[in-house]
Design a protein around this motif. Structure first.
Motif, PDB file in Angstrom:
ATOM      1  N   SER A  24      44.094  13.937 -15.809  1.00  0.00           N
ATOM      2  CA  SER A  24      44.022  15.381 -16.010  1.00  0.00           C
ATOM      3  C   SER A  24      44.149  15.686 -17.494  1.00  0.00           C
ATOM      4  N   SER A  25      43.550  16.786 -17.889  1.00  0.00           N
ATOM      5  CA  SER A  25      43.557  17.145 -19.305  1.00  0.00           C
ATOM      6  C   SER A  25      44.932  17.666 -19.711  1.00  0.00           C
ATOM      7  N   LYS A 122      28.239  27.297 -19.840  1.00  0.00           N
ATOM      8  CA  LYS A 122      28.094  25.976 -19.243  1.00  0.00           C
ATOM      9  C   LYS A 122      29.454  25.438 -18.809  1.00  0.00           C
ATOM     10  N   ALA A 123      29.584  25.196 -17.522  1.00  0.00           N
ATOM     11  CA  ALA A 123      30.856  24.761 -16.954  1.00  0.00           C
ATOM     12  C   ALA A 123      30.944  23.243 -16.923  1.00  0.00           C
ATOM     13  N   SER A 124      32.136  22.732 -17.210  1.00  0.00           N
ATOM     14  CA  SER A 124      32.387  21.292 -17.092  1.00  0.00           C
ATOM     15  C   SER A 124      32.776  20.977 -15.655  1.00  0.00           C
ATOM     16  N   PRO A 125      32.357  19.821 -15.143  1.00  0.00           N
ATOM     17  CA  PRO A 125      32.773  19.446 -13.794  1.00  0.00           C
ATOM     18  C   PRO A 125      34.265  19.154 -13.775  1.00  0.00           C
ATOM     19  N   THR A 127      33.145  21.641 -10.582  1.00  0.00           N
ATOM     20  CA  THR A 127      32.826  23.063 -10.530  1.00  0.00           C
ATOM     21  C   THR A 127      33.294  23.693  -9.218  1.00  0.00           C
ATOM     22  N   ARG A 132      37.757  26.230 -12.172  1.00  0.00           N
ATOM     23  CA  ARG A 132      36.869  27.142 -12.896  1.00  0.00           C
ATOM     24  C   ARG A 132      37.579  28.450 -13.228  1.00  0.00           C
ATOM     25  N   ALA A 135      39.842  27.787 -16.096  1.00  0.00           N
ATOM     26  CA  ALA A 135      39.082  27.710 -17.342  1.00  0.00           C
ATOM     27  C   ALA A 135      38.723  29.097 -17.853  1.00  0.00           C
ATOM     28  N   ILE A 141      40.388  22.814 -19.657  1.00  0.00           N
ATOM     29  CA  ILE A 141      39.316  21.960 -19.153  1.00  0.00           C
ATOM     30  C   ILE A 141      39.839  21.225 -17.929  1.00  0.00           C
ATOM     31  N   GLY A 143      40.230  18.659 -14.659  1.00  0.00           N
ATOM     32  CA  GLY A 143      40.046  17.240 -14.393  1.00  0.00           C
ATOM     33  C   GLY A 143      39.660  17.056 -12.940  1.00  0.00           C
TER      34      GLY A 143
END
Length: 272
Positions: A24-25, A122-125, A127, A132, A135, A141, A143
């Motif tokens: 995880s971030s 643009k979304a990072s996976p 999703t 989301r 974010a 971000i 994970g």
């Protein structure tokens, strides 16, 4: 009995770290305070005791320190879950298909008249819903471990916009996806969390006229789930897709028309 077998590890019992397999971030702990309300300088000093001020005084202090008068007084955040940007903006240099443009004529007219601003986010996976939303309100971000947490959402304790707005006295109202209530328990003055898949969007829209007429909120969150359900059931080519897009277009028309009627009221400037 073979002593070697007695002491050998169970082949199914092995150390497993979820955090190692699904990293995880990292997040920055703590809450942004008054020091972030203005441009940093060498002699910038903020009274730490000011954090304990009542919301109205904290809001005034924010405006004084930032020296940035608000352009709008209220915000309507409308989330159409599962809506591909290409349905509205097209893909690359290509415009949206004729069917998609005809499904949302009012939205397309706002873009054409430049009464709305369009851009791709643009979304990072992954999703899925919970990471989301995190974010959107915090810049975090997600994970892949968030995929598991998505089904058992816990209160979001990291610094985020909703908490900050609540601290300065904004009244928050949420209608739609129940995930918001799980992430931000106790923040909403009014809420109607949706979990079903039958009348999922009706349960949001039925409150719309009353909320648009109300004067006691600063942030109105509308999270529509129906289009996402249509996409999961029948895909982008589903016969239900165009009618659902048209329904969302009517909601946008309702909100925009009401807000346009209030644009002359300098104390009630609202951004959709």
């Amino acid at each position: 009995m073979d002593s070697r077998r007695a002491h050998s590890p169970d082949p199914w019992s092995f150390p497993f770290s979820a955090s190692a397999s699904f990293p995880s971030s990292p997040t920055s702990h703590g809450i942004s305070g008054l020091e972030s309300y203005r441009v940093p300088s060498c002699d910038a000093e903020v009274n730490a005791e000011a954090v304990d001020l009542p919301p109205d005084q904290l809001k005034s202090l924010y405006r004084d320190l930032s020296k940035m008068p608000p352009t709008f007084d209220r915000l309507v955040l409308m989330v159409v879950d599962g809506l591909p940007a290409e349905f509205i903006l097209g893909r690359g240099d290509s415009r949206p298909s004729k069917a998609m443009m005809e499904a949302m004529p009012y939205t397309q007219s706002l873009l054409l008249k430049r009464e709305a601003i369009a851009y791709h986010a643009k979304a990072s996976p992954p999703t899925v819903t919970m990471p989301r939303l995190k974010a959107m309100v915090s810049g975090a971000i997600g994970g892949f471990l968030d995929v598991a947490f998505n089904f058992n959402t816990q209160a979001f304790l990291d610094d985020n916009l909703l908490d900050q707005l609540y601290r300065i006295g904004w009244k928050l109202v949420m209608l739609g996806d129940n995930t918001w209530i799980k992430l931000f328990p106790g923040l909403f003055s009014r809420q109607d969390g949706v979990k079903d898949t039958v009348e999922v969007d009706y349960n949001v829209t039925r409150h719309l006229e009353a909320e648009l007429a109300a004067n006691d909120w600063s942030l109105l969150i509308l999270h529509y789930l129906g289009l996402d359900h249509v996409g999961h059931i029948g895909g982008r080519q589903s016969k239900l897709m165009a009618p659902k897009l048209n329904e969302m277009d009517e909601v946008i028309k309702t909100i925009h028309t009401r807000l346009a009627q209030e644009q002359d009221n300098v104390d009630k400037r609202t951004l959709l």
